[in-house]
Design an enzyme around this catalytic site. Structure first.
Site, PDB file in Angstrom:
ATOM      1  N   CYS A  51     -18.656  -3.547 -17.532  1.00 29.36           N
ATOM      2  CA  CYS A  51     -18.784  -3.140 -16.141  1.00 29.36           C
ATOM      3  C   CYS A  51     -19.976  -3.784 -15.442  1.00 29.36           C
ATOM      4  O   CYS A  51     -21.104  -3.727 -15.945  1.00 29.36           O
ATOM      5  CB  CYS A  51     -18.912  -1.623 -16.052  1.00 29.36           C
ATOM      6  N   LEU A 111      11.593   5.056  -7.636  1.00 32.82           N
ATOM      7  CA  LEU A 111      10.163   4.887  -7.395  1.00 32.82           C
ATOM      8  C   LEU A 111       9.485   6.224  -7.077  1.00 32.82           C
ATOM      9  O   LEU A 111       8.292   6.402  -7.310  1.00 32.82           O
ATOM     10  CB  LEU A 111       9.945   3.886  -6.257  1.00 32.82           C
ATOM     11  N   ASP A 164      -9.438   5.839  -2.497  1.00 34.81           N
ATOM     12  CA  ASP A 164      -8.333   6.365  -3.300  1.00 34.81           C
ATOM     13  C   ASP A 164      -8.896   6.997  -4.579  1.00 34.81           C
ATOM     14  O   ASP A 164     -10.106   7.145  -4.718  1.00 34.81           O
ATOM     15  CB  ASP A 164      -7.349   5.243  -3.629  1.00 34.81           C
ATOM     16  N   CYS A 196     -13.391   1.136 -15.113  1.00 40.70           N
ATOM     17  CA  CYS A 196     -13.826   2.528 -14.985  1.00 40.70           C
ATOM     18  C   CYS A 196     -12.592   3.420 -15.022  1.00 40.70           C
ATOM     19  O   CYS A 196     -12.266   4.110 -14.073  1.00 40.70           O
ATOM     20  CB  CYS A 196     -14.600   2.698 -13.675  1.00 40.70           C
ATOM     21  N   GLU A 250       0.813  -1.214   0.000  1.00 46.13           N
ATOM     22  CA  GLU A 250       0.000   0.000   0.000  1.00 46.13           C
ATOM     23  C   GLU A 250       0.846   1.263   0.000  1.00 46.13           C
ATOM     24  O   GLU A 250       0.501   2.251  -0.635  1.00 46.13           O
ATOM     25  CB  GLU A 250      -0.968  -0.001   1.181  1.00 46.13           C
ATOM     26  N   GLN A 256       0.046   6.773  -5.170  1.00 48.17           N
ATOM     27  CA  GLN A 256       0.309   7.604  -6.363  1.00 48.17           C
ATOM     28  C   GLN A 256       1.223   6.898  -7.362  1.00 48.17           C
ATOM     29  O   GLN A 256       1.964   7.552  -8.101  1.00 48.17           O
ATOM     30  CB  GLN A 256       0.937   8.936  -5.943  1.00 48.17           C
ATOM     31  N   THR A 257       1.199   5.580  -7.354  1.00 48.94           N
ATOM     32  CA  THR A 257       2.124   4.826  -8.191  1.00 48.94           C
ATOM     33  C   THR A 257       1.402   3.630  -8.807  1.00 48.94           C
ATOM     34  O   THR A 257       0.673   2.923  -8.115  1.00 48.94           O
ATOM     35  CB  THR A 257       3.328   4.332  -7.365  1.00 48.94           C
ATOM     36  N   TYR A 315       8.773   9.828  -4.476  1.00 42.93           N
ATOM     37  CA  TYR A 315       8.191  10.125  -3.162  1.00 42.93           C
ATOM     38  C   TYR A 315       8.951   9.388  -2.067  1.00 42.93           C
ATOM     39  O   TYR A 315       8.422   8.504  -1.394  1.00 42.93           O
ATOM     40  CB  TYR A 315       6.711   9.766  -3.139  1.00 42.93           C
ATOM     41  N   TYR A 333      -6.579   6.754   3.715  1.00 47.52           N
ATOM     42  CA  TYR A 333      -6.704   5.682   2.737  1.00 47.52           C
ATOM     43  C   TYR A 333      -5.968   4.416   3.184  1.00 47.52           C
ATOM     44  O   TYR A 333      -6.537   3.313   3.225  1.00 47.52           O
ATOM     45  CB  TYR A 333      -6.190   6.102   1.350  1.00 47.52           C
TER      46      TYR A 333
END
Length: 351
Positions: free
Chosen positions: A204, A81, A139, A193, A38, A43-44, A83, A121
DNA sequence: AAATCGGGGGG
DNA sequence: CCCCCAGATTT
């Protein structure tokens, strides 16, 4: 009780069990494995995380190993990677877990939330996926799915909107398979989505109750506040070699951008060759040669570096910097991808 | 609430 | 080019 959202639970779970990707951290969802995944996934993209995750778990398979690892080893495992504060906070939290929680990650949402690097999150993700607790994890994927299902035009970057979606989800969370439901929402956002381009609504499981699909407004959603233009910074980067072809590097400060990573000597602004020579003379050494390199740029989220470069040959090293061989640099020092163009120069010059 | 903090994949 | 990504923290 939210009747509109309630009806997504069963079809979403059925779809997830039929279509979910097989991911390493899903196959054996221990708390530590879920936690590390996690943090890496913040953001990855999944595809970017995969190789990093395998290597990380191999090198640091337990909370204790993580807590005791050298910082340089951590940064090297995280190199490229992005951050980088994530991995510092990960270790900070591991030390707390060792000292206060006996080496076992706590199962409680609020306790998880109190650990460094674990926000709303991630606390929800770990609590639900690793411990089966019926707690939402909202998220970007989930916000997109919910915006479309409810045809909400509210700004999903607004923290109040995020909180309200989370509250709505809380009411419908299944108590017997919370982890699957958390992952199903995100999986749908990632695979069906989708954010860029046309969502795959014909595949979906929620299209029958998706308000955006019923009104064909999928491409207008979700709504996000506008972003600000990034700033431009000019720098001059030196690939400096001593007579033994050792390379000058320095460690960046332990706060701010690219904290703690290694970089080439550099100065603000676009220096001329004369100014470049002056830079080294001020450090007490007169360059034997200065060769201009091809300019390079690197785009971060909030800033863009426009980099001039010089290859500098020096008659001796200077104490200001750490001098390393190419092999040492590649094997032990974490260098951000912003300097990739100059690492390439190194390969060309030194073979 | 806004700014900061990486890097890459895809339209 | 631009977008966004299994966000968190600081200001």
């Amino acid at each position: 009780m939210n009747d509109q959202l309630k009806q997504i639970v069963a079809p979403l779970l059925e779809w997830y069990r039929r279509c979910a990707r097989k991911l390493s951290w899903r196959s054996d969802p221990t708390p530590y494995r879920v936690w590390v995944s996690e943090i890496m996934l913040q953001q990855t993209r999944v595809e970017a995380v995969k190789p990093y995750y395998e290597r990380f778990m191999e090198q640091l398979p337990t909370v204790q190993a993580l807590a005791e690892a050298e910082e340089e080893k951590l940064l090297k495992l995280w190199e490229g990677l992005g951050y980088y504060s994530r991995v510092r906070n990960l270790q900070k939290a591991a030390k707390v877990v060792m000292k206060i929680y006996g080496g076992e990650l706590p199962a409680d949402f609020e306790t998880l939330r109190s650990l460094p690097g674990i926000g709303e999150y991630t606390a929800g993700a770990i609590a639900s996926i690793a411990f089966g607790k019926p707690v939402p994890a909202v998220d970007g994927n989930v916000l997109r799915v919910l915006s479309r299902v409810t045809e909400s035009r509210r700004d999903i970057l607004n923290s109040k909107v995020k909180k309200e979606f989370s509250e709505q989800l809380r009411e419908i969370y299944p108590t017997d398979c919370a982890g699957d439901f958390t992952q199903a929402l995100m999986e749908l956002g990632a695979m069906v989505c989708v954010p860029n381009g046309v969502p795959l609504c014909e595949q979906c499981p929620l299209s029958h109750c998706c308000q955006a699909f019923l009104h064909q407004t999928m491409l207008e959603l979700p709504v996000k506040a506008e972003k600000k233009p990034r700033k431009l910074k000019e720098k001059t980067v030196f690939v400096a070699l001593d007579p033994q072809n050792r390379i000058a590097v320095q460690k960046r400060p332990d706060t701010g951008l690219l904290a703690g990573l290694w970089e080439f000597p550099n100065a603000e602004g676009a220096l001329t060759r004369e100014q470049a020579a002056e830079y080294w003379k001020n450090l007490g050494v007169c360059p034997g040669s200065i060769q201009k390199l091809r300019a390079a740029k690197h785009i971060f989220t909030h800033v863009e570096w426009k980099m001039s470069g010089y290859l500098v040959r020096l008659p001796q090293s200077v104490d200001q910097f750490v001098w390393v061989t190419k092999e040492e640099l590649h094997g032990q020092y974490a260098v951000p991808n912003a300097y990739k163009a100059f690492l390439k120069v190194l390969a060309e010059v030194l073979g």
